[in-house]
Write a protein that holds these residues in place. Structure first.
Motif, PDB file in Angstrom:
ATOM      1  N   UNK A 171       0.684  -1.218  -0.519  1.00  0.00           N
ATOM      2  CA  UNK A 171      -0.159   0.037   0.402  1.00  0.00           C
ATOM      3  C   UNK A 171       1.009   0.753   0.273  1.00  0.00           C
ATOM      4  N   UNK A 173       3.204   2.595   2.129  1.00  0.00           N
ATOM      5  CA  UNK A 173       2.550   3.512   3.365  1.00  0.00           C
ATOM      6  C   UNK A 173       3.949   3.390   4.016  1.00  0.00           C
TER       7      UNK A 173
ATOM      8  N   UNK B  95      -7.458   2.290   3.614  1.00  0.00           N
ATOM      9  CA  UNK B  95      -6.492   2.492   3.121  1.00  0.00           C
ATOM     10  C   UNK B  95      -5.538   2.120   1.300  1.00  0.00           C
ATOM     11  N   UNK B  96      -6.564   1.534   0.786  1.00  0.00           N
ATOM     12  CA  UNK B  96      -5.691   1.203  -0.517  1.00  0.00           C
ATOM     13  C   UNK B  96      -6.261   2.654  -1.209  1.00  0.00           C
ATOM     14  N   UNK B 143     -10.910  -3.241  -0.876  1.00  0.00           N
ATOM     15  CA  UNK B 143      -9.680  -2.157  -1.412  1.00  0.00           C
ATOM     16  C   UNK B 143      -8.657  -2.829  -2.326  1.00  0.00           C
ATOM     17  N   UNK B 147      -8.437   0.384  -5.969  1.00  0.00           N
ATOM     18  CA  UNK B 147      -6.802   0.919  -5.741  1.00  0.00           C
ATOM     19  C   UNK B 147      -6.065   0.639  -7.630  1.00  0.00           C
TER      20      UNK B 147
END
Lengths: 523, 231
Positions: A171, A173, B95-96, B143, B147
């Motif tokens: 992802x 991060x 979060x994606x 997700x 994305x």
């Protein structure tokens, strides 16, 4: 369908109850014995309240510093792969079996008035450091507990599924995102329990306070108990102080136990996970600095003891060998007793249908975490006094007290293994109708042997390095090695003391390693 | 070509895995073979968790050497632990879009829409522990959908589900792929999964990934290695 009938009273339960009763009698019954022997009215003076205050404040500060400093260290260890990482993680486990008196000697050699840092300061015209009192006690406690906190935190990191770090990488991060999403939850889960555990260990501290504290402003409760016995022979005060220590310790123990639930389940501190968020040279340099600083903090005192120790070996007289022999004998007796008690308690606790008694039996095994070894020792002496010469049984009493004091740590290693063997191999053994001695010998023992070896080694090393009850009772001609070393320090023979310290460390580690290897050996 | 494995080899101790083939955009490829054969390793290579020791790995014509996992046009679903347990469904999907979860209003709506698409409408406030295994993987799919990467990698995310639920999830994946046009690489140990969703299948065994073949053809006349595996 009816469950297979299982006898409610089994030999394992009887042995476990017996061991639990023995530990409870030693931890708590001795307080009653001491109180009963008191002649003067039981009352605490201003000095005693100062000791309570000092105990609480130094334990709070020690626990706060140890856990706070452990966070960046654990984080760096969890996210960096480098040569020597395994060695560093092992080193973090070493302070646990390092004799307190040896660490104090090393810390004095680095941080003390005549130590390395003071020498540099004086060279530049500055005042030397002094680590006697509050600062010294906290410094020594951080030295012992920063590594413990780091290991507890690393276990927290280890419990995060590997997929989560891969997911974070996928992802995209940043370190800050990972900190928020993964690392902070780890800290929230682990830190409170680590804090309470370290607080508990610092509350009952004796040898550190004896050597670096003392005086009206730096006396722990356990040290006050020692002084009440030794200088005032005031049983009533000692018993009251013991109750005080016990209630503080019990509070901390309950807190630690509730906050640190499954912390002991997986001791694996394996490899660092691969990370893509912290490849920047600055981030790397920061971690290198942190790990370098903590290695230096832990290794410098040990290196000083080693260096001076080699020089000091030649200064030792024959008395040191006699002291060494006594220490080894005490350690072996104590380790054997610890193993027997731990096996009896473990067998009762780890039965597949353990019943309502099990939690009580297990708690009894941990009573000594909060108890005062001074009071246990004194209570035993009061009981034995009419029958035997105290000096004759000083070492036996020391061994017994040490065995009870090591028991919680032995149980921590042994009980998970015994639970495992019951739940996995237990059903098969039941189906083959194996019971009693045959079952223990053929099913249980082979599986728990490594844990038993580790636990016994731990108990032997802890007893070997212990400077506690023995300081109160042993007559000068029958000192153990730590006491012998303490007396050398008391007469400022620091080089000779370092020689004795080297001997003590090497023999403690050798005892631990011997039992640990015996546990791992097959057949 | 969306994915090219150009004389690529990875070695890990005694284990090694080689592949030399390419996949066209929009393909649905099943990777089948015995456990320990290297199916998951291949997906980890494509996702960037390892680098090949020899040869090249190209996605959309770009050599991926040195490209961090987060920079690759790839979404990977693991068998388990695809969700952070202390974050809500909404946050896990969000979060994606942004790993720091500072979502604008329209981004929140996009999260809701993708949850709707996987059949979890209105479940955004639940925690992962309150969901069934199938629902958790749906969240992970939502997700991946958000994305919107051209390559979707599935490392047996439905293996723990029952047969009916597994078929349902595969059909859901097929529907989503039909809409997004993404390419699928899916690890499985069950030829029925391959038949259900994959037009192409490659066999992973003995340290080699064979070039993909049409699934029906491969299963109708399996080569010796696949016959041995299928039994």
């Amino acid at each position: 369908m009816a469950e297979r009938a299982e006898p409610v009273i089994t030999p394992a339960l009887v042995a476990g109850l017996g061991a639990a009763a023995l530990v409870a009698a030693l931890s708590l019954g001795t307080v009653a014995v001491v109180a009963w022997a008191a002649v003067s009215p039981m009352r605490l003076g201003a000095g005693d309240w100062a000791a309570v205050k000092f105990t609480l404040s130094q334990a709070l500060v020690s626990a706060a510093l140890s856990t706070a400093l452990a966070v960046p260290v654990a984080r760096a260890l969890a996210r960096r792969q480098f040569r020597g990482r395994g060695l560093l993680v092992t080193l973090l486990g070493a302070p646990f079996i390092l004799p307190v008196i040896v660490a104090v000697l090393g810390l004095l050699a680095v941080w003390g008035r005549g130590g390395l840092i003071s020498a540099v300061l004086v060279h530049f015209g500055l005042a030397p450091l002094s680590i006697y009192g509050f600062r010294g006690v906290v410094l020594a406690h951080v030295f012992f507990n920063l590594p413990l906190a780091t290991r507890l935190l690393l276990q927290g990191w280890q419990r995060v599924p590997g997929e989560h770090f891969l997911l974070a990488a996928q992802l995209g991060m940043s370190s800050r995102d990972i900190n928020r999403v993964i690392e902070r939850p780890i800290l929230r889960a682990v830190l409170p329990g680590a804090f309470a555990t370290i607080f508990l260990l610092c509350v009952t501290s004796f040898a550190v306070a004896l050597t670096l504290g003392g005086g009206p402003r730096a006396t722990t409760i356990e040290l006050a108990i020692y002084q009440a016995f030794r200088f005032d022979f005031d049983m009533g005060r000692a018993a009251l102080l013991a109750l005080m220590q016990f209630s503080i310790g019990l509070g901390a123990a309950v807190l630690a136990w509730r906050l640190a639930r499954d912390a002991a389940q997986d001791p694996g501190l394996g490899r660092a996970v691969r990370r893509w968020d912290c490849l920047h040279p600055l981030s790397r340099a920061g971690d290198v600095a942190i790990l370098g600083a903590v290695s230096l903090f832990l290794l410098a005192p040990l290196a000083m003891v080693g260096l001076r120790g080699v020089m000091g070996l030649g200064l030792l007289d024959a008395g040191v060998l006699a002291a060494l022999m006594r220490s080894v004998i005490v350690a072996l007796m104590s380790a054997g007793l610890t193993l027997a008690l731990a096996l009896a308690l473990g067998a009762a606790v780890a039965r597949r249908r353990a019943g309502r008694m099990a939690p009580w039996i297990e708690s009894a095994g941990h009573l000594s975490l909060a108890a005062s070894p001074m009071v246990i020792g004194t209570g035993l002496f009061i009981l034995l006094y009419p029958f035997v010469d105290p000096a004759a049984v000083a070492l036996a009493v020391t061994a017994l007290v040490n065995a009870v004091m090591s028991l919680p740590f032995a149980l921590r290693a042994l009980v998970p293994a015994m639970r495992h063997v019951q739940s996995v191999e237990g059903a098969l053994a039941d189906s083959l109708d194996m019971g009693g001695w045959a079952r223990f010998r053929l099913v249980t023992w082979p599986v728990i042997r490594p844990a038993a070896g580790f636990a016994t080694g731990l108990a032997a090393a802890l007893s070997m390095g212990d400077l506690g009850v023995v300081a109160l009772f042993a007559d000068p001609d029958a000192a153990t090695l730590p006491l012998y070393l303490y007396r050398l320090m008391g007469s400022y023979q620091m080089t000779a003391a370092s020689g004795a310290a080297l001997l003590l460390v090497v023999s403690s580690l050798a005892l631990f390693a011997a039992f640990d290897r015996w546990g791992r050996a097959t057949g | 070509m969306i994915l090219q494995l150009d004389k690529m080899t990875i070695r890990q101790g005694d284990f090694s895995l080689s592949a030399d083939w390419a996949v066209k955009r929009g393909t649905r490829l099943a990777l089948i073979g015995p456990s320990g054969g290297g199916k998951s390793t291949l997906l980890s290579l494509i996702a960037g968790f390892f680098e090949p020791d020899e040869g090249r790995l190209l996605i959309e014509g770009r050599d991926m050497r040195g490209v961090a996992p987060g920079k690759r046009p790839v979404s990977l679903l693991f068998q388990e632990n695809n969700l952070f347990p202390h974050l809500s469904v909404l946050q896990n999907v969000g979060l994606g879009i942004r790993p720091d979860l500072r979502l604008a209003r329209e981004q929140h709506l996009a999260v809701e829409r993708s949850l709707q698409e996987v059949g979890l409408e209105g479940m955004g406030d639940r925690m992962p522990a309150q969901l069934s295994g199938g629902q958790r993987q749906r969240v992970a799919l939502a997700r991946a959908l958000l994305r919107d990467k051209p390559l979707l990698l599935l490392d047996e995310p439905f293996a723990a589900l029952g047969p009916a639920l597994r078929a349902e999830m595969l059909d859901l994946v097929a529907r989503l792929l039909a809409r997004t046009g993404a390419t699928l690489l899916m690890v499985t140990h069950d030829p029925r999964d391959a038949e259900r969703i994959a037009d192409q299948t490659a066999l992973v065994s003995d340290g080699r990934v064979t070039p993909p073949m049409p699934t029906a053809e491969l299963l109708a006349d399996p080569p010796a290695a696949l016959r041995a595996y299928l039994g």
